[in-house]
Design a protein around this motif. Structure first.
Motif, PDB file in Angstrom:
ATOM      1  N   TYR A   1       0.987  -1.161  -0.122  1.00  0.00           N
ATOM      2  CA  TYR A   1       0.002   0.115  -0.165  1.00  0.00           C
ATOM      3  C   TYR A   1       0.967   1.239  -0.078  1.00  0.00           C
ATOM      4  N   LYS A   2       2.155   1.143   0.655  1.00  0.00           N
ATOM      5  CA  LYS A   2       2.849   2.260   0.463  1.00  0.00           C
ATOM      6  C   LYS A   2       3.804   2.248  -0.853  1.00  0.00           C
ATOM      7  N   GLY A   3       3.709   1.491  -1.757  1.00  0.00           N
ATOM      8  CA  GLY A   3       4.440   1.427  -3.028  1.00  0.00           C
ATOM      9  C   GLY A   3       5.676   0.688  -2.799  1.00  0.00           C
ATOM     10  N   ASP A   4       6.001  -0.282  -1.632  1.00  0.00           N
ATOM     11  CA  ASP A   4       7.077  -1.201  -1.749  1.00  0.00           C
ATOM     12  C   ASP A   4       6.379  -2.721  -1.883  1.00  0.00           C
TER      13      ASP A   4
ATOM     14  N   ILE B   1      -0.986   5.155   0.093  1.00  0.00           N
ATOM     15  CA  ILE B   1      -0.858   5.891   1.266  1.00  0.00           C
ATOM     16  C   ILE B   1       0.704   6.055   1.216  1.00  0.00           C
ATOM     17  N   SER B   2       0.912   7.484   1.974  1.00  0.00           N
ATOM     18  CA  SER B   2       2.430   7.780   2.131  1.00  0.00           C
ATOM     19  C   SER B   2       3.218   6.668   2.937  1.00  0.00           C
ATOM     20  N   PRO B   3       4.534   6.751   2.793  1.00  0.00           N
ATOM     21  CA  PRO B   3       5.350   5.989   3.730  1.00  0.00           C
ATOM     22  C   PRO B   3       5.002   6.370   5.167  1.00  0.00           C
ATOM     23  N   GLU B   4       5.105   7.883   5.378  1.00  0.00           N
ATOM     24  CA  GLU B   4       4.986   8.243   6.813  1.00  0.00           C
ATOM     25  C   GLU B   4       3.665   7.883   7.433  1.00  0.00           C
ATOM     26  N   VAL B   5       2.632   7.689   6.472  1.00  0.00           N
ATOM     27  CA  VAL B   5       1.276   7.372   7.240  1.00  0.00           C
ATOM     28  C   VAL B   5       1.441   5.643   7.455  1.00  0.00           C
TER      29      VAL B   5
ATOM     30  N   ARG C   1      14.399   4.434  14.855  1.00  0.00           N
ATOM     31  CA  ARG C   1      14.172   5.639  13.927  1.00  0.00           C
ATOM     32  C   ARG C   1      12.777   6.029  13.998  1.00  0.00           C
ATOM     33  N   LYS C   2      11.610   5.069  14.246  1.00  0.00           N
ATOM     34  CA  LYS C   2      10.513   5.213  14.102  1.00  0.00           C
ATOM     35  C   LYS C   2       9.942   6.070  15.408  1.00  0.00           C
ATOM     36  N   ASP C   3      10.415   5.452  16.480  1.00  0.00           N
ATOM     37  CA  ASP C   3      10.381   6.160  17.812  1.00  0.00           C
ATOM     38  C   ASP C   3      10.447   7.497  17.775  1.00  0.00           C
ATOM     39  N   CYS C   4      11.702   7.926  17.092  1.00  0.00           N
ATOM     40  CA  CYS C   4      12.232   9.193  16.939  1.00  0.00           C
ATOM     41  C   CYS C   4      11.368  10.274  16.051  1.00  0.00           C
ATOM     42  N   GLN C   5      10.747   9.510  14.936  1.00  0.00           N
ATOM     43  CA  GLN C   5       9.795  10.056  14.353  1.00  0.00           C
ATOM     44  C   GLN C   5       8.704  10.545  14.846  1.00  0.00           C
TER      45      GLN C   5
END
Length: 283
Positions: A10-13, A49-53, A223-227
């Motif tokens: 869904y995020k293009g990967d 959907i965007s990778p961020e979402v 990294r996701k925790d930081c984001q």
């Protein structure tokens, strides 16, 4: 629903080799449970959907699984109010449900489940709202100082430059090992090899691949925790900047944005833990 929320397509990967062919003659396939390496391809097709979402969803699912108790979204107070004595969530209960005196109260879900019931009090929704407004209004008087502290906190807590460098090194190493595994499999398929020696070599490469992948996954989690922290702090700062006066009415959107949890020790002793790390007390 979970399979949809965790589907990287869904995020293009795309994750390649989720299944593999066991027998090329019969075309029998099997779900890949680590027998052969998998390959993750970024931007393999247009995203929905965007990778961020997508990453935020994965982080939230992980957070809910690690959280004690269950998650509920029936009220803005669900899974937010915690008993300061036993650590369990407060849940809503309806008193006098069939009369004109009907009231919704919140109390510890384990209050009557232990031999000694928790001494923390039940709260009316109006009590929680009033306590939050009084606590939050303390921030307004020191708004500029708190915003400066939050900006400094964001810089300190969400810098991922070292993690990014480490991730790039591991990704390069992972690609090399994956290539070696693939060559090992192809060589065995086309050349007569000593199977004991092949299996030993394959297992060694596979274990090395899994070890690197595990390290890479841990870095990605950090990294996701930081984001997640960065987004929560930014949203908190935005809300605080826009709040020009004290609260005179409970704001549910503000509650969702700033409150991580509220711990109840007494009716006049509630501690609010904000999503960016600050604690405020009802006074």
């Amino acid at each position: 629903v979970e399979s949809i929320l965790t589907n990287e397509k869904y995020k293009g990967d795309a994750m390649l080799q989720k299944t593999f062919t066991v027998d090329f003659l019969t075309k029998k396939t099997k779900v890949n449970e680590g027998e052969v390496p998998q390959y993750y391809v970024e931007n393999s097709h247009p995203a929905i959907i965007s990778p961020e979402v997508y990453d935020m969803v994965q982080h939230e699912m992980k957070r809910r699984k690690e959280n004690t108790g269950h998650h509920s979204g029936t009220s803005c107070f669900s899974s937010k109010i915690i008993c300061g004595e036993c650590g369990n969530f407060y849940g809503s209960k309806v008193w006098h449900s069939t009369s004109k005196y009907k009231r919704t109260i919140w109390q510890c879900n384990h209050k009557f489940k232990n031999n000694e019931k928790c001494k923390t009090p039940h709260l009316y929704e109006e009590d929680i709202k009033e306590a939050f407004m009084k606590a939050f209004n303390q921030l307004i008087t020191n708004k500029d100082e708190i915003i400066d502290n939050c900006e400094a906190m964001k810089r300190a807590l969400t810098d991922t430059s070292n993690l990014d460098d480490e991730a790039r090194k591991l990704q390069s190493e992972l690609a090399m090992v994956a290539d070696a595994v693939q060559k090992c499999i192809e060589e065995n398929a086309h050349t007569e090899l000593d199977q004991a020696e092949y299996l030993k070599n394959y297992i060694s490469l596979k274990e090395r691949y899994e070890s690197i992948k595990e390290k890479l996954d841990k870095i990605e989690d950090k990294r996701k925790d930081c984001q997640d922290k960065r987004e929560k702090i930014d949203l908190f700062i935005l809300k605080l900047r826009r709040q020009d006066s004290i609260l005179i009415k409970f704001d549910e959107d503000l509650w969702f944005v700033v409150v991580d949890k509220a711990k109840v020790y007494g009716k006049d002793n509630i501690v609010f833990f904000l999503k960016h790390g600050i604690k405020i007390y009802k006074q």
